[in-house]
Design a protein around this motif. Sequence first.
Motif, PDB file in Angstrom:
ATOM      1  N   MET A 281       0.854  -1.169   0.000  1.00  0.00           N
ATOM      2  CA  MET A 281       0.000   0.000   0.000  1.00  0.00           C
ATOM      3  C   MET A 281       0.903   1.237   0.000  1.00  0.00           C
ATOM      4  SD  MET A 281      -2.829   1.165   2.870  1.00  0.00           S
ATOM      5  CE  MET A 281      -3.721  -0.359   2.658  1.00  0.00           C
ATOM      6  N   HIS A 282       0.521   2.193  -0.770  1.00  0.00           N
ATOM      7  CA  HIS A 282       1.284   3.434  -0.873  1.00  0.00           C
ATOM      8  C   HIS A 282       0.759   4.438   0.150  1.00  0.00           C
ATOM      9  CE1 HIS A 282       3.361   6.850  -2.702  1.00  0.00           C
ATOM     10  NE2 HIS A 282       4.128   5.937  -3.280  1.00  0.00           N
ATOM     11  N   ILE A 283       1.666   5.183   0.761  1.00  0.00           N
ATOM     12  CA  ILE A 283       1.279   6.149   1.788  1.00  0.00           C
ATOM     13  C   ILE A 283       0.340   7.225   1.233  1.00  0.00           C
ATOM     14  CG2 ILE A 283       3.299   7.658   1.489  1.00  0.00           C
ATOM     15  CD1 ILE A 283       1.592   6.668   4.846  1.00  0.00           C
ATOM     16  N   SER A 284       0.424   7.504  -0.054  1.00  0.00           N
ATOM     17  CA  SER A 284      -0.472   8.499  -0.650  1.00  0.00           C
ATOM     18  C   SER A 284      -1.928   8.036  -0.646  1.00  0.00           C
ATOM     19  CB  SER A 284      -0.026   8.846  -2.074  1.00  0.00           C
ATOM     20  OG  SER A 284      -0.111   7.704  -2.902  1.00  0.00           O
ATOM     21  N   ASP A 285      -2.160   6.733  -0.417  1.00  0.00           N
ATOM     22  CA  ASP A 285      -3.516   6.203  -0.327  1.00  0.00           C
ATOM     23  C   ASP A 285      -4.119   6.390   1.064  1.00  0.00           C
ATOM     24  OD1 ASP A 285      -3.353   5.319  -2.971  1.00  0.00           O
ATOM     25  OD2 ASP A 285      -2.534   3.370  -2.368  1.00  0.00           O
TER      26      ASP A 285
ATOM     27  N   GLU B 267      -3.133   1.474  16.614  1.00  0.00           N
ATOM     28  CA  GLU B 267      -2.272   0.609  15.794  1.00  0.00           C
ATOM     29  C   GLU B 267      -3.051  -0.600  15.275  1.00  0.00           C
ATOM     30  OE1 GLU B 267       1.891  -1.902  16.232  1.00  0.00           O
ATOM     31  OE2 GLU B 267       0.435  -1.905  17.874  1.00  0.00           O
ATOM     32  N   GLU B 268      -3.791  -1.263  16.153  1.00  0.00           N
ATOM     33  CA  GLU B 268      -4.556  -2.446  15.747  1.00  0.00           C
ATOM     34  C   GLU B 268      -5.555  -2.106  14.653  1.00  0.00           C
ATOM     35  OE1 GLU B 268      -6.100  -3.798  19.497  1.00  0.00           O
ATOM     36  OE2 GLU B 268      -4.241  -4.899  19.966  1.00  0.00           O
ATOM     37  N   THR B 269      -6.187  -0.949  14.751  1.00  0.00           N
ATOM     38  CA  THR B 269      -7.131  -0.505  13.722  1.00  0.00           C
ATOM     39  C   THR B 269      -6.408  -0.299  12.388  1.00  0.00           C
ATOM     40  OG1 THR B 269      -8.567   0.506  15.365  1.00  0.00           O
ATOM     41  CG2 THR B 269      -8.805   1.284  13.095  1.00  0.00           C
ATOM     42  N   CYS B 270      -5.262   0.368  12.428  1.00  0.00           N
ATOM     43  CA  CYS B 270      -4.483   0.605  11.197  1.00  0.00           C
ATOM     44  C   CYS B 270      -4.035  -0.717  10.570  1.00  0.00           C
ATOM     45  CB  CYS B 270      -3.272   1.481  11.489  1.00  0.00           C
ATOM     46  SG  CYS B 270      -3.675   3.186  11.903  1.00  0.00           S
ATOM     47  N   LEU B 271      -3.526  -1.624  11.406  1.00  0.00           N
ATOM     48  CA  LEU B 271      -3.066  -2.920  10.883  1.00  0.00           C
ATOM     49  C   LEU B 271      -4.218  -3.737  10.311  1.00  0.00           C
ATOM     50  CD1 LEU B 271      -0.445  -3.870  13.604  1.00  0.00           C
ATOM     51  CD2 LEU B 271       0.016  -3.450  11.173  1.00  0.00           C
ATOM     52  N   GLU B 272      -5.366  -3.698  10.978  1.00  0.00           N
ATOM     53  CA  GLU B 272      -6.544  -4.415  10.497  1.00  0.00           C
ATOM     54  C   GLU B 272      -6.979  -3.880   9.127  1.00  0.00           C
ATOM     55  OE1 GLU B 272     -11.072  -3.897  11.698  1.00  0.00           O
ATOM     56  OE2 GLU B 272      -9.940  -4.935  13.276  1.00  0.00           O
ATOM     57  N   GLN B 273      -7.005  -2.559   8.989  1.00  0.00           N
ATOM     58  CA  GLN B 273      -7.415  -1.960   7.720  1.00  0.00           C
ATOM     59  C   GLN B 273      -6.392  -2.253   6.620  1.00  0.00           C
ATOM     60  OE1 GLN B 273      -8.148   2.136   8.806  1.00  0.00           O
ATOM     61  NE2 GLN B 273     -10.062   1.615   9.830  1.00  0.00           N
ATOM     62  N   PHE B 274      -5.106  -2.217   6.951  1.00  0.00           N
ATOM     63  CA  PHE B 274      -4.059  -2.556   5.986  1.00  0.00           C
ATOM     64  C   PHE B 274      -4.250  -4.001   5.514  1.00  0.00           C
ATOM     65  CE2 PHE B 274      -0.002  -4.034   4.461  1.00  0.00           C
ATOM     66  CZ  PHE B 274       0.600  -2.927   3.875  1.00  0.00           C
ATOM     67  N   TYR B 275      -4.434  -4.906   6.470  1.00  0.00           N
ATOM     68  CA  TYR B 275      -4.585  -6.332   6.154  1.00  0.00           C
ATOM     69  C   TYR B 275      -5.821  -6.585   5.287  1.00  0.00           C
ATOM     70  CZ  TYR B 275      -4.325 -11.364   6.693  1.00  0.00           C
ATOM     71  OH  TYR B 275      -4.207 -12.711   6.428  1.00  0.00           O
ATOM     72  N   THR B 276      -6.908  -5.880   5.583  1.00  0.00           N
ATOM     73  CA  THR B 276      -8.141  -6.044   4.811  1.00  0.00           C
ATOM     74  C   THR B 276      -7.908  -5.721   3.334  1.00  0.00           C
ATOM     75  OG1 THR B 276      -9.521  -5.562   6.721  1.00  0.00           O
ATOM     76  CG2 THR B 276     -10.534  -5.244   4.558  1.00  0.00           C
ATOM     77  N   ILE B 277      -7.118  -4.704   3.070  1.00  0.00           N
ATOM     78  CA  ILE B 277      -6.858  -4.286   1.687  1.00  0.00           C
ATOM     79  C   ILE B 277      -5.770  -5.124   1.032  1.00  0.00           C
ATOM     80  CG2 ILE B 277      -5.969  -2.376   0.260  1.00  0.00           C
ATOM     81  CD1 ILE B 277      -7.407  -0.501   2.310  1.00  0.00           C
ATOM     82  N   GLU B 278      -4.674  -5.385   1.750  1.00  0.00           N
ATOM     83  CA  GLU B 278      -3.499  -6.037   1.167  1.00  0.00           C
ATOM     84  C   GLU B 278      -3.451  -7.552   1.363  1.00  0.00           C
ATOM     85  OE1 GLU B 278      -1.121  -4.517  -0.700  1.00  0.00           O
ATOM     86  OE2 GLU B 278      -2.238  -2.638  -0.532  1.00  0.00           O
ATOM     87  N   ASP B 279      -4.284  -8.094   2.236  1.00  0.00           N
ATOM     88  CA  ASP B 279      -4.298  -9.514   2.578  1.00  0.00           C
ATOM     89  C   ASP B 279      -2.953  -9.967   3.173  1.00  0.00           C
ATOM     90  OD1 ASP B 279      -5.739 -11.878   2.862  1.00  0.00           O
ATOM     91  OD2 ASP B 279      -4.916 -12.718   1.012  1.00  0.00           O
TER      92      ASP B 279
END
Length: 167
Positions: free
Chosen positions: A1-5, A144-156
């Motif tokens: 995921m790109h930080i600009s997203d 942090e857990e929220t950010c990681l969860e959202q990252f994982y949802t998008i990137e698997d």
Amino acid sequence: MHISDVPNTIRVGEIVNGTKVYSGPKHVLYSTSLVINYDSKFPKQLKSKHVSLVYILCVNGEIYKIGQSSTKSGISGCMGFYLNAGQDDPGINRFAINWFMREELKKGNKVEVYMIYMEPIVVEVPGLFKSKSVTVPVSAKGIEETCLEQFYTIEDQYPCWNYQETG
């Protein structure tokens, strides 16, 4: 995921090799530490402000690490643990991230720090005899857990430097 997203981040700055040579008495792995060149738009008062924060380490704009801190010394204290690893007595995780950043810098890649933060909140806390209103930071772990969860949802998957989460 790109930080600009990710729309709600603040660019802290860019990590570079430091120039000040270690002159202490102990053996160190690296003669210089890493340093942050703070972004000119980054609020100076936020460097050492006690807030709940999530830091995001990026290489060439790609998110490589998401972590959290509630340190009283703010983002500068949080990053200090990573930047000075190899010149102090770091834990294995901080030492590894320092090594990864150095390897990316050797390749000519850009290593940046971004953050998401939350100001302390006023809450009523119980005391021995009566309650009192105090200003406290929220646990950054939940952010942090929220950010990681959202990252994982998008990137698997988790960011590549989040080794604890990937087991």
